[in-house]
Design a protein around this motif. Sequence first.
Motif, short mmCIF file in Angstrom:
data_model
loop_
_atom_site.label_atom_id
_atom_site.label_comp_id
_atom_site.label_asym_id
_atom_site.label_seq_id
_atom_site.Cartn_x
_atom_site.Cartn_y
_atom_site.Cartn_z
N VAL A 252 52.59 46.09 69.22
CA VAL A 252 52.86 45.39 67.97
C VAL A 252 51.57 45.32 67.15
N GLN B 81 57.76 39.57 71.56
CA GLN B 81 56.42 40.11 71.79
C GLN B 81 55.86 39.58 73.11
N GLN C 227 56.52 45.05 72.16
CA GLN C 227 57.97 44.95 72.28
C GLN C 227 58.39 45.80 73.48
N THR D 106 49.60 43.36 65.27
CA THR D 106 49.50 41.92 65.04
C THR D 106 48.05 41.48 64.95
N THR E 118 54.87 52.05 65.12
CA THR E 118 53.87 51.14 65.65
C THR E 118 53.41 51.65 67.01
N ARG F 49 65.61 45.01 67.13
CA ARG F 49 64.18 44.81 66.94
C ARG F 49 63.90 44.11 65.62
N ASP G 215 60.56 41.51 63.55
CA ASP G 215 59.18 41.04 63.59
C ASP G 215 59.16 39.55 63.93
#
Length: 507
Positions: free
Chosen positions: A188, A88, A53, A190, A32, A81, A83
Amino acid sequence: MTQSFHENASPRRWYRRRTALALAGALIVSGTAAVVAGPSAQAAVIDPAAYYQIVSRHSGKAVTVAGQSTADGAVVEQRTRADVTGQQFQFVDAGSGYHKLRVRHSGKVVDVASASKADGANVVQWTDNGGTNQQFRVADTDSGHVKLINRNSGKALDVRDQSTADGARISQYTDTGAVSQQWQLVKVDTAPAPKYAGYLFSYFTGENTSAGEQVYFALSQGNDPTRWRQLNGGRPVLTSAIGTRGVRDPFILRSPQGDKFYQIATDLRMYGNGNWDQVQRTGSKSIVVWESTDLVNWSAPRLARVSPDTAGNTWAPEAYYDESLGQFVVFWASKLYSPNDPNHTGTTYNRMMYATTSDFRTFSAAQVWVDKGYSTIDSTLTKHNGTYYRFTKDERSSSQSACGKFILAEKSATILNRNYSFVADCIGNNAIRQGEGPLVFKSNTEERWYMFIDEYGGRGYVPFTTTDLNTRQWTPLSSYTLPGRPRHGTVLPVTQAEYDRLLQRWG
């Protein structure tokens, strides 16, 4: 697009060229898209709209808010780590090269507890108060990692005792350059940041005081719907001197274009009266309406008649915009009496009624929406994935039904369906003595819903939550702070600009 984290580079051309080379070398793709530092002390490049992160160099674990807590003072630690939004962080510009580390799931920021300057001081999350103990400078190292230096203390974020264990505390310590003080910032993958920055709570407080049956406002602490602050010093924001000169059950909604707000409410004053039977026989046939374009400047209240002559009351009005109709569907509870009983002396029960409108001035003729053969009131709606979910108070007594005085959940593909499908009943009976006035809203930041149920005659609103609308399992929250003792009202998501205006006007 990314942009430079710092903008104070030397104007000398050779230095600018060296910085540009460092920036180009700072972006490394690693699963990522990790953002790491180059050799220059000004080289870190961060997307201010993204979340990251913060990964420890020595342990490979991520900075985490323990237990996904949304409370002030929640511990900041390292964890494997995952999700989860508690790992975050958004880097928010605080000026002079410093940033706040905003946690995605709570809207709070990383904070050195009690503004301590001591080695080993704990790091927690806290409501953003602008303190320098909540601000950090991103300092590059020569290893492709960064240090996070607290503005208040000048000390570095550090994994306590250089631990590699899950749950090890994050603290601050004198900058030694140790690997436990070095971090990799991993962007991240997202969805965009939430459209809304918080929630507005509109409510009344009850009939026990002369001002209790008016409209009060509260604001959430950021996007945390469990922590609230009263606005206007705990005094009413909107008052009505028309109709009965009191309002209850305020409901606030946004127009589909987003350029107007409507506040509607029951036209009812029980202070100094208390005759519940009489107000259901000869009560108001109107609702009270206010309008605003910005949530802080409101029109004068007006009465809008919605109920027919056969109605004895017009209680707890709410509205939902139906795209298929291109109209607002306004709904409320009324006792309906026989046309041959103009003085409303007979026996009847509350039904849920509805009418449609485009402007809250002209309404269609009222029609029955919910008639179960017994009294129901206080319906509210939410929509998810094309399905309407309706929550209604079952008015039967406990001797008539085990689920009497609790909340019934139903669903339908269309809003005006007369036959919603059963989802659950007895909602609330695991935590409150009795309940009414349910309000339901979706979280601004995750796939989660909240229901506040008014424990009338008791605590007032009690919050519940679920991640599945097709369930009876609404879990009561164990920790929350409500604004005083709110009664039947509404929660409306608001943008950052709206939030700031409300806070400036009534904070």
